[in-house]
Design a protein around this motif. Structure first.
Motif, short mmCIF file in Angstrom:
data_model
loop_
_atom_site.label_atom_id
_atom_site.label_comp_id
_atom_site.label_asym_id
_atom_site.label_seq_id
_atom_site.Cartn_x
_atom_site.Cartn_y
_atom_site.Cartn_z
N TRP A 438 0.87 -1.17 0.00
CA TRP A 438 0.00 0.00 0.00
C TRP A 438 0.91 1.23 0.00
O TRP A 438 1.41 1.65 1.04
CB TRP A 438 -0.90 -0.02 1.22
CG TRP A 438 -1.88 1.11 1.26
CD1 TRP A 438 -2.43 1.74 0.19
CD2 TRP A 438 -2.40 1.74 2.43
NE1 TRP A 438 -3.28 2.72 0.60
CE2 TRP A 438 -3.29 2.75 1.98
CE3 TRP A 438 -2.22 1.54 3.78
CZ2 TRP A 438 -3.97 3.57 2.87
CZ3 TRP A 438 -2.91 2.34 4.67
CH2 TRP A 438 -3.78 3.35 4.21
N LYS A 439 1.17 1.77 -1.19
CA LYS A 439 2.22 2.78 -1.34
C LYS A 439 1.93 4.02 -0.53
O LYS A 439 2.79 4.52 0.21
CB LYS A 439 2.37 3.13 -2.82
CG LYS A 439 2.86 1.96 -3.68
CD LYS A 439 3.03 2.35 -5.12
CE LYS A 439 3.53 1.16 -5.96
NZ LYS A 439 3.69 1.52 -7.38
N LYS A 440 0.72 4.56 -0.65
CA LYS A 440 0.41 5.79 0.07
C LYS A 440 0.50 5.58 1.57
O LYS A 440 1.10 6.38 2.31
CB LYS A 440 -0.98 6.28 -0.31
CG LYS A 440 -1.36 7.61 0.33
CD LYS A 440 -2.77 8.02 -0.03
CE LYS A 440 -2.90 8.27 -1.53
NZ LYS A 440 -4.25 8.78 -1.88
N ILE A 444 3.25 7.35 4.17
CA ILE A 444 2.81 8.12 5.35
C ILE A 444 3.36 7.49 6.62
O ILE A 444 3.84 8.19 7.53
CB ILE A 444 1.27 8.18 5.38
CG1 ILE A 444 0.75 8.99 4.19
CG2 ILE A 444 0.79 8.79 6.69
CD1 ILE A 444 -0.76 9.00 4.07
#
Length: 732
Positions: A438-440, A444
């Motif tokens: 999950w890149k985003k 974060i």
């Protein structure tokens, strides 16, 4: 001395972050870089999700089949573990023929990888290979079995089973770099779970039927043996008529008891009568008083005849004489009657005695009969008890056998039912986008962990740092006034000892002028004239402080004598560039006279160097010449500044401190610990020294909580000193 942290304020927190800003930034960059590398180098994983409904069925009763029960967390957790069990996964591998096609799925997915992902995967494969070589198991499967076991293990690692909160729904998720394989394994796992559940139920039913069949045969044999034992016992003890006899015996015992009571009463009556007759003996008059005798009719008739005869004798005696034939005849008749009466009494007595013996015999007979009846009743009871025990064994075996046969028939009917009701409510579709990484979210998270982790690491390092780095805190903990704080100098054009001379308007020079002022104000009446500088350990800047303090004192138009009291590692002659052939050690050893004072290139500053290093510095310092030297120098100079060895390694400072009016403790900022400083202070105070205060040397102002005063250290630093200054070692 235990180091106690004071209450933290916002400025302290900001100061800590600013102090360790490089560490915080480095930690942030490393963590965030690793997260970015992991995120973009990891192979994308697609998630196939099938949704199933699981309910617990009741199959114990035929009428209750198919009805769902209340929520059972243990049951549902068991089903979740069963879905991920090795048996279900092996069934999935067999159903999809993954033993042959698994590599093809992976090769299809590898065509979508980037160069970075391919390199990362290659690195991971190499790491796994090394780990397997290092931790290879002896009993690891090989060949086809090993290949299948490896595929099963990989599928199990990526198979996730999650219950949907508040429902009986369960999602079966499978992660794979191939989206088609992800959906296919998720759907196949649901079907494999259904088949495995049915197979488990069939196996359990078969084993149950086999066990109950064997158990029924055993119980049938036991029942047959018990019935045979009961039959044999009944024949041997005539148990057929036993129940009638058991019913009659109590009535017989009751009747015999009643007859025995009557016979015993009769015997006692007759015994009393016979005893009374025995006491009367042959006295017929007493015998005639016994009612049992007098009640006899024959005796009553004879007594009546006797009375009539006596009456006739009385009438005849009035008419005739005693010898009259009629009188003689009547008296003869009376005698005959009397004799008959006695004979009758004897007969009655014999009859009563016979009657007593008969009553006694009857009582004994009845008592013997009662004893026999009791024995018979006891024997019947014992036989009936044994009969009851045998009969209960037969009844128990028959009930157990009947129950087993009933359960066997019921199991054969309900064996095909499933205790778990399962429906596939949603098939897994082929995912279009990868679910991992999950890149985003990773970016974060990397930002948050890097920033927060760096700050926390800075706080931890600062918390466990027990060195002196905050003037206010040092003053509070050590109980000493802070005479001066000297900033750490970087990118020096000159030696630190020359900065006060070459940059007189710098913040560094101003710090030493502040120290000079603090020393002048340390005594209430007048400034101290004899000052000793020392430190807890080596390399804390006491020599630098001694030289710069002496220079600032000399600049205040005072005659200053700088004494190098460190006979072990003297440095002042190097700093001031003066010869060291004649000095304090020569004088104390008696090798030279009192002409050891040398003039320096600095106005009003004179120096006594340490001289050649002696083999026994402590013995020289306890010499009686040293106090005289100090006293004589005090009359010639306004201020004497002495640089002494550190307190903790050697005892020289303890010997020197008694000769001076005040002692200044020098501590290196960020290096000297509170524990060492406190120990040195206690040693000095125990030696009788008057400690004027503490000088914090080489403090990194920008890293300490003292940072909000740093403007002072740059104030006026841009001004150029146009006054020519003589270099140390050259005459002015």
């Amino acid at each position: 001395m235990p180091f106690q942290k004071t209450d933290l304020h916002l400025l302290d927190l900001i100061a800590t972050v600013r102090k360790y800003r490089r560490l915080v930034l480095s930690f942030f960059l490393v963590v965030f870089g690793l997260v970015v590398l992991f995120t973009y180098a990891s192979t994308p994983l697609y998630e196939g999700a099938a949704k199933v409904l699981i309910e617990k069925g009741e199959a114990d009763e035929l009428a209750a089949r198919g009805r769902s029960s209340s929520f059972d967390p243990v049951f549902y957790e068991t089903q979740l573990q069963l879905i991920r069990s090795r048996a279900v996964v092996e069934r999935v591998v067999d159903m999809l023929n993954l033993e042959k096609d698994y590599e093809q799925y992976l090769e299809s997915a590898s065509n979508r990888r980037t160069v970075l992902q391919f390199a990362w995967q290659l690195l991971g494969d190499m790491t796994d290979g090394v780990r397997k070589m290092l931790f290879r198991k002896e009993d690891s499967p090989a060949g086809e079995n090993g290949r299948k076991a490896s595929i099963v293990e990989k599928i199990t690692e990526n198979l996730l089973v999650r219950p949907v909160e508040g429902t009986r729904l369960v999602t079966i998720n499978f992660l794979s770099p191939n989206p088609e394989l992800a959906a296919l394994v998720a759907n196949t796992t649901a079907r494999a779970y259904i088949e495995e559940t049915l197979q488990l139920k069939m196996d359990a039913t078969r084993r149950s039927l086999e066990w109950m069949g064997r158990k029924a045969e055993d119980e049938a044999q036991k029942l047959k043996a018990a019935e045979q034992a009961l039959q044999d016992y009944m024949k041997a003890n005539d148990i057929v008529t036993m129940e009638d006899r058991i019913a009659v015996v109590p009535e017989q015992l009751s009747e015999i008891n009643l007859q025995l009571l009557r016979a015993e009463t009769r015997r006692k009556e007759m015994e009393i009568l016979v005893n009374k007759i025995g006491r009367a003996g042959r006295n017929y008059q007493k015998l005639e008083t016994i009612s049992a005798i007098t009640s006899d009719l024959a005796l009553q008739s004879l007594r009546s005849q006797i009375v009539e005869t006596e009456k006739s004798i009385m009438e005849l005696s009035n008419k005739f004489g005693s010898k009259h034939p009629l009188m003689v005849k009547t008296r003869g008749d009376l005698q005959v009657l009397e004799r008959k009466k006695r004979q009758e009494i004897d007969r009655i007595i014999d009859s009563l005695r016979n009657e007593y013996e008969l009553a006694l015999s009857n009582e004994q007979t009845l008592r013997s009969k009662l004893t026999g009846s009791k024995s018979e009743a006891i024997g019947l009871n014992e036989k009936f008890i044994q009969y009851g025990a045998l009969k209960r064994v037969v009844d128990t075996n028959r009930q157990l056998y009947d129950a087993l046969m009933l359960k066997l028939k019921e199991q054969s009917i309900t064996g095909e039912t499933n205790p778990v009701n399962l429906w596939i409510v949603e098939q897994a579709a082929v995912p279009k986008i990868p679910s991992k990484p999950w890149k985003k979210g990773n970016l974060i998270l990397g930002l948050a962990i890097g920033l927060i982790g760096g700050i926390v690491l800075a706080f931890l390092i600062d918390y466990f740092d027990n060195t002196i780095k905050d003037p206010e805190q040092a003053e509070s903990i050590l109980g000493l006034p802070i005479l001066g704080v000297m900033a750490k100098r970087r990118n020096l054009k000159y030696d630190v000892e020359e900065t006060v001379l070459r940059e007189p308007h710098s913040s560094f020079a101003e710090s030493y002028r502040g120290l000079r002022t603090a020393v002048f104000l340390s005594f209430a009446d007048q400034a101290p004239r004899r000052i000793l500088l020392t430190s807890a350990g080596v390399g804390e800047g006491k020599t630098t402080t001694s030289v710069n303090l002496a220079i600032t004192l000399a600049q205040s138009e005072k005659r200053v004598l700088l004494v190098d009291g460190d006979l072990r590692k003297p440095r002042i002659h190097h700093v001031l560039k003066v010869p060291n052939t004649r000095g304090l050690s020569n004088y104390l050893a008696g090798a030279v006279d009192g002409h050891i004072v040398q003039k320096t290139a600095i106005k009003n500053l004179f120096v006594i160097t340490a001289g050649p290093i002696p083999p026994n510095p402590s013995e020289l310092l306890i010499s009686s010449k040293l106090p005289g030297l100090i006293d004589s120098m005090s009359s010639e100079f306004d201020v004497i500044v002495c640089d002494s060895p550190p307190v903790l390694p050697v005892s020289d400072a303890r010997l020197l401190c008694r000769l001076f009016e005040g002692v200044i403790m020098v501590a290196a900022g960020g290096k000297t610990s509170y524990e060492f400083a406190d120990r040195a202070l206690r040693i000095l105070k125990d030696s009788g020294a008057r400690v004027l205060g503490l000088v914090i040397n080489a403090l990194e102002i920008e890293k300490s909580s003292y940072y909000h005063h740093s403007y002072y250290h740059h104030y006026g630093s841009d001004k150029k000193d146009k006054t020519p200054v003589a270099e140390p070692g050259k005459s002015s």
